[in-house]
Design an enzyme around this catalytic site. Structure first.
Site, PDB file in Angstrom:
ATOM      1  N   SER A  89      15.089  21.210 -15.998  1.00  0.00           N
ATOM      2  CA  SER A  89      13.866  21.985 -16.152  1.00  0.00           C
ATOM      3  C   SER A  89      14.202  23.268 -16.890  1.00  0.00           C
ATOM      4  O   SER A  89      15.291  23.815 -16.734  1.00  0.00           O
ATOM      5  CB  SER A  89      13.300  22.310 -14.772  1.00  0.00           C
ATOM      6  OG  SER A  89      12.488  23.461 -14.845  1.00  0.00           O
ATOM      7  N   GLU A  97       9.891   8.029 -16.265  1.00  0.00           N
ATOM      8  CA  GLU A  97       8.501   8.461 -16.416  1.00  0.00           C
ATOM      9  C   GLU A  97       7.911   7.941 -17.720  1.00  0.00           C
ATOM     10  O   GLU A  97       6.762   7.508 -17.789  1.00  0.00           O
ATOM     11  CB  GLU A  97       8.425   9.996 -16.399  1.00  0.00           C
ATOM     12  CG  GLU A  97       8.842  10.615 -15.082  1.00  0.00           C
ATOM     13  CD  GLU A  97       9.042  12.124 -15.225  1.00  0.00           C
ATOM     14  OE1 GLU A  97       8.024  12.843 -15.234  1.00  0.00           O
ATOM     15  OE2 GLU A  97      10.196  12.576 -15.356  1.00  0.00           O
ATOM     16  N   LYS A 105      16.626  21.417 -10.838  1.00  0.00           N
ATOM     17  CA  LYS A 105      15.926  20.146 -11.047  1.00  0.00           C
ATOM     18  C   LYS A 105      16.667  19.159 -11.931  1.00  0.00           C
ATOM     19  O   LYS A 105      17.364  19.518 -12.864  1.00  0.00           O
ATOM     20  CB  LYS A 105      14.532  20.399 -11.644  1.00  0.00           C
ATOM     21  CG  LYS A 105      13.608  21.031 -10.636  1.00  0.00           C
ATOM     22  CD  LYS A 105      12.164  20.855 -11.003  1.00  0.00           C
ATOM     23  CE  LYS A 105      11.735  19.412 -10.862  1.00  0.00           C
ATOM     24  NZ  LYS A 105      10.404  19.205 -11.423  1.00  0.00           N
ATOM     25  N   HIS A 131       0.836  -1.221   0.000  1.00  0.00           N
ATOM     26  CA  HIS A 131       0.000   0.000   0.000  1.00  0.00           C
ATOM     27  C   HIS A 131       0.867   1.266   0.000  1.00  0.00           C
ATOM     28  O   HIS A 131       0.438   2.303   0.488  1.00  0.00           O
ATOM     29  CB  HIS A 131      -0.952   0.037   1.196  1.00  0.00           C
ATOM     30  CG  HIS A 131      -1.728  -1.232   1.393  1.00  0.00           C
ATOM     31  ND1 HIS A 131      -3.007  -1.402   0.901  1.00  0.00           N
ATOM     32  CD2 HIS A 131      -1.397  -2.396   1.998  1.00  0.00           C
ATOM     33  CE1 HIS A 131      -3.429  -2.629   1.217  1.00  0.00           C
ATOM     34  NE2 HIS A 131      -2.462  -3.251   1.880  1.00  0.00           N
TER      35      HIS A 131
END
Ligand code: ARG
Length: 454
Positions: free
Chosen positions: A272, A285, A278, A151
């Site tokens: 970024s 992804e 970043k 979970h």
């Protein structure tokens, strides 16, 4: 002469022509045609001189397709027509003999089976290479503890090797699925003609041997209608991409500041455009996001084949773009997963710190009580009470006093603190397939053998 009195409407051509995408079947079509011409000559259906002319023309076409100089014409409907047209330009009217005892229906099914076979093979190679990388990473991080989750809540600690090996077993199953695709694509449709067989006593087995098929399809009607091998590829690709997607998702989570478990290398990350600090794990992804696309291709082809009457229908032309995109997407995803994982860095300290969360030992404390004769369900309740009291007081389990322990159960003694000591609750997972080091070592060997043995 043509049966038709007017030219095809532009929009019809745009809808009907497949040349824009089926040109990638070209090399398979040429190879198939070579074998077909050889067979026609061996059966005396064409002369050996004619066969040689056809072979010379086909060799030239193979070269043109390879170096990109093949002169496609705006009138070419599909790759099969384009190659025959070009063959006739090169070899003269004998080019028109190549299509003796063959239809585009068995021809295209054969090209597709050859294409699927080649790419199932490539998928297997890339799966093996990714598995080898995961095995190497498992070996390099054999005894690095981290929390295992259910979970997405910290549950029980495991070794990183154990976690990585979970993906290896998925890949072992993926490879098995692609091996089944190899079998499904090993039945040669060629020789079925349009649907009923052909008016010549052809030698299908000779062609099959030449083209590397293990069998000839036994029913001409099934042969030209069958695209199961494409469905099988798409299904296997969908499942494999789903595994890569779970892997990608974990890398995304784990490389966040919140988890801080790993960092992908610069070659597999992007920055970024506005936030200079970043470093984004884009590859992970995208692995996460590609799976539904592959599954959609599988379900789209199921839709095309659903309720389709026998035998060939133009609907079948719709197998191609789904398959081609699936092949490209899967092969790239497997290569990217491999490259990203080969260069990823795991953060030992951070992993160990989270794995040392004492609450992860709750099951082990319950089992301590079980070993002292208490039914597990009762032990579960007692440990829950300890956790509640520790949380209420804002302290660690090991900071509970002996009095507090006794208040919950007289069976709890010094042994309780031993169980909580570093690492003890990993090494206690001694069951086969469990996370104790001995078991993980054993598993690593089994995984390595599974990958090396075909
Ligand atoms: N381009 C067609 C396809 O991909 C080739 C077969 C055409 N056959 C026919 N009878 N029109 O399916």
């Amino acid at each position: 002469m043509s049966r038709f009195g007017e030219p095809q409407h532009d929009d019809f051509r745009a809808l009907n022509d497949s040349i824009a995408y089926d040109r990638r079947l070209g090399p398979y079509d040429v190879e198939q045609s070579r074998a077909h011409a050889a067979m026609l000559a061996s059966r005396g259906i064409i002369t050996e001189a004619e066969r040689d002319q056809l072979h010379a023309g086909l060799a030239q076409i193979a070269g043109e397709l390879r170096d990109g100089s093949f002169p496609f014409s705006p009138a070419d409907e599909d790759i099969h027509m384009a190659i025959e047209r070009r063959l006739t330009e090169i070899a003269g009217t004998v080019g028109g003999k190549l299509h003796t005892a063959r239809s585009r229906n068995d021809q295209v099914a054969t090209d597709m089976a050859m294409f699927v076979r080649a790419h199932a093979q490539r998928a297997i190679e890339r799966i093996e290479s990714l598995a080898a990388t995961l095995l190497a990473q498992a070996e390099a991080h054999l005894d690095w503890p981290l929390p295992g989750y259910t979970h997405l809540q910290r549950a029980q600690p495991v070794y990183l090797s154990h976690h990585l090996l979970a993906y290896v077993w998925m890949l072992v199953r993926d490879r098995r699925r692609f091996a089944a695709v190899l079998e499904a694509s090993s039945w040669m449709p060629l020789g079925a003609g349009a649907l009923a067989g052909v008016n010549f006593d052809t030698d299908r087995r000779l062609v099959a041997r030449e083209l590397g098929f293990s069998h000839v399809s036994p029913n001409s009607i099934d042969a030209v209608s069958n695209r199961d091998f494409v469905l099988d590829y798409l299904a296997a690709a969908g499942t494999c991409a789903t595994h890569l997607s779970r892997l990608g998702a974990e890398v995304v989570l784990w490389s966040s500041e919140e988890f801080g478990f790993c960092e992908v290398s610069d070659a597999w990350a992007s920055g970024s455009s506005i936030m200079p600090q970043k470093k984004n794990p884009d590859a992970a992804e995208l692995l996460r996001a590609k799976a539904p696309r592959l599954v959609a291709h599988a379900s789209a082809l199921h839709g095309v084949l659903h309720a389709l009457p026998l035998t060939y229908n133009k609907d079948l032309q719709e197998d191609k773009e789904h398959l081609f995109d699936a092949v490209d997407t899967l092969e790239l995803s497997l290569a990217a997963a491999q490259g990203m994982l080969a260069s990823i860095t795991f953060r030992r300290e951070r992993l160990a710190a989270t794995a040392n969360d004492e609450f992860l030992a709750a099951t082990d404390i319950a089992d301590l009580l079980v070993r002292r004769g208490m039914p597990f369900r009762e032990a579960h309740g007692i440990v829950a009470g300890l956790v509640r009291s520790a949380l209420r007081q804002g302290k660690a389990l090991s900071a509970l006093t002996e009095e507090e322990l006794h208040a919950q159960s007289p069976l709890l003694d010094q042994e309780f603190y031993a169980v909580l000591r570093d690492g003890a609750w990993l090494e206690s997972k001694v069951s086969e397939g469990g996370t104790s080091l001995g078991r993980v070592r054993e598993q690593l060997e089994r995984a390595r053998t599974a990958i090396e043995r075909r």
